[in-house]
Design a protein around this motif. Sequence first.
Motif, short mmCIF file in Angstrom:
data_model
loop_
_atom_site.label_atom_id
_atom_site.label_comp_id
_atom_site.label_asym_id
_atom_site.label_seq_id
_atom_site.Cartn_x
_atom_site.Cartn_y
_atom_site.Cartn_z
N GLU A 42 0.86 -1.18 0.00
CA GLU A 42 0.00 0.00 0.00
C GLU A 42 0.90 1.23 0.00
N LYS A 43 0.81 2.04 -1.04
CA LYS A 43 1.73 3.16 -1.21
C LYS A 43 1.63 4.19 -0.09
N LYS A 44 0.42 4.43 0.41
CA LYS A 44 0.25 5.47 1.43
C LYS A 44 0.79 5.04 2.78
N SER A 45 0.46 3.82 3.20
CA SER A 45 0.86 3.36 4.53
C SER A 45 2.19 2.64 4.54
N GLY A 46 2.59 2.07 3.38
CA GLY A 46 3.80 1.29 3.32
C GLY A 46 3.60 -0.15 3.75
N ASP A 47 2.36 -0.51 4.15
CA ASP A 47 2.07 -1.87 4.58
C ASP A 47 2.15 -2.84 3.41
N THR A 48 2.66 -4.04 3.67
CA THR A 48 2.75 -5.09 2.66
C THR A 48 1.64 -6.11 2.92
N ILE A 49 0.91 -6.48 1.89
CA ILE A 49 -0.21 -7.40 2.04
C ILE A 49 -0.13 -8.49 0.98
N THR A 50 -0.62 -9.68 1.30
CA THR A 50 -0.59 -10.82 0.40
C THR A 50 -2.01 -11.28 0.11
N MET A 51 -2.31 -11.53 -1.17
CA MET A 51 -3.65 -11.92 -1.58
C MET A 51 -3.61 -13.10 -2.53
N SER A 52 -4.71 -13.86 -2.55
CA SER A 52 -4.84 -15.02 -3.42
C SER A 52 -5.40 -14.61 -4.78
N PHE A 53 -4.85 -15.19 -5.86
CA PHE A 53 -5.36 -14.91 -7.21
C PHE A 53 -6.85 -15.26 -7.31
N ASP A 54 -7.21 -16.44 -6.78
CA ASP A 54 -8.59 -16.91 -6.90
C ASP A 54 -9.57 -15.94 -6.24
N ASP A 55 -9.24 -15.52 -5.02
CA ASP A 55 -10.14 -14.61 -4.30
C ASP A 55 -10.29 -13.28 -4.99
N ILE A 56 -9.17 -12.72 -5.49
CA ILE A 56 -9.21 -11.43 -6.17
C ILE A 56 -10.08 -11.52 -7.42
N ALA A 57 -9.89 -12.58 -8.20
CA ALA A 57 -10.64 -12.74 -9.44
C ALA A 57 -12.13 -12.88 -9.19
N GLN A 58 -12.50 -13.48 -8.05
CA GLN A 58 -13.90 -13.70 -7.72
C GLN A 58 -14.53 -12.53 -6.98
N GLY A 59 -13.74 -11.51 -6.73
CA GLY A 59 -14.26 -10.36 -6.00
C GLY A 59 -14.36 -10.60 -4.51
N LYS A 60 -13.61 -11.59 -4.00
CA LYS A 60 -13.63 -11.88 -2.57
C LYS A 60 -12.21 -12.22 -2.16
N PHE A 61 -11.62 -11.39 -1.29
CA PHE A 61 -10.25 -11.69 -0.89
C PHE A 61 -9.93 -11.15 0.51
N THR A 62 -8.84 -11.68 1.05
CA THR A 62 -8.40 -11.31 2.39
C THR A 62 -7.05 -10.61 2.31
N ILE A 63 -6.93 -9.52 3.06
CA ILE A 63 -5.70 -8.74 3.09
C ILE A 63 -5.13 -8.79 4.50
N LYS A 64 -3.82 -9.03 4.61
CA LYS A 64 -3.13 -8.96 5.90
C LYS A 64 -2.10 -7.85 5.84
N ASN A 65 -2.11 -7.00 6.87
CA ASN A 65 -1.12 -5.94 6.89
C ASN A 65 0.07 -6.34 7.75
N ALA A 66 1.03 -5.45 7.89
CA ALA A 66 2.25 -5.75 8.61
C ALA A 66 1.99 -6.04 10.10
N LYS A 67 0.87 -5.57 10.62
CA LYS A 67 0.52 -5.80 12.02
C LYS A 67 -0.14 -7.16 12.24
N GLY A 68 -0.40 -7.87 11.14
CA GLY A 68 -1.05 -9.17 11.25
C GLY A 68 -2.56 -9.06 11.28
N GLU A 69 -3.10 -7.86 11.13
CA GLU A 69 -4.55 -7.66 11.12
C GLU A 69 -5.11 -8.10 9.77
N THR A 70 -6.27 -8.73 9.80
CA THR A 70 -6.88 -9.26 8.59
C THR A 70 -8.11 -8.46 8.20
N VAL A 71 -8.19 -8.12 6.93
CA VAL A 71 -9.36 -7.44 6.38
C VAL A 71 -9.87 -8.28 5.21
#
Length: 204
Positions: A42-71
């Motif tokens: 994320e350019k603004k916060s600098g947080d690094t997040i990892t996402m699944s191709f399948d979830d992104i393509a389906q419009g449903k995905f999970t993001i984890k930031n550097a703090k380990g919080e899940t969105v």
Amino acid sequence: MAGDLDFEKNPTKAAAMIALRMNPDLEVITVNDATGEVTVKEKKSGDTITMSFDDIAQGKFTIKNAKGETVTMDASNAEKQGVVVTGPEGQTVIGGSQSAPPDWVQLYPGATNTGGMRNEKGGSVNGSYAMETTQNNEIVSKYYGDQLKAAGYETNVTATSTADGDMTIINATKDEGKRTQTVMIQTLDGKTHIALSYSLEAAN
């Protein structure tokens, strides 16, 4: 990174990469074909997040930031139910039927919804809801003033005239300020736009 967009070899990955590149706030850092994941920053916060191709393509995905919080974001039924975002700040619904406000928020009869957002966390709720109607500012303002007073709110009304049209803002509070509604009413181009914002603090 032309290979990232090879629809024949990996259409899911290609769709995911296109979705990410459409977001100007994200920068792709690494792509892992073995796990089917992509890491972005994320350019603004600098947080690094990892996402699944399948979830992104389906419009449903999970993001984890550097703090380990899940969105988690679910846009799989966005047109009807809205985009649902669930994370540390509770659940937020943007657009769709689930973004409608609680029953205690006054909606204008016959008005057309033009957008909404609703957030809930631990019994607290807040959000916004926009509508438009062909009724004029005076009629709409009187309706809200009467309805809010009848519901036991203390109200403060501010009315102004601008080059764009008449505007009325009604601030309403109840339950020692724990329940609030703000109604902004403005007539533009023959239509009256109603912007509601509301909040309710959870009981201790």
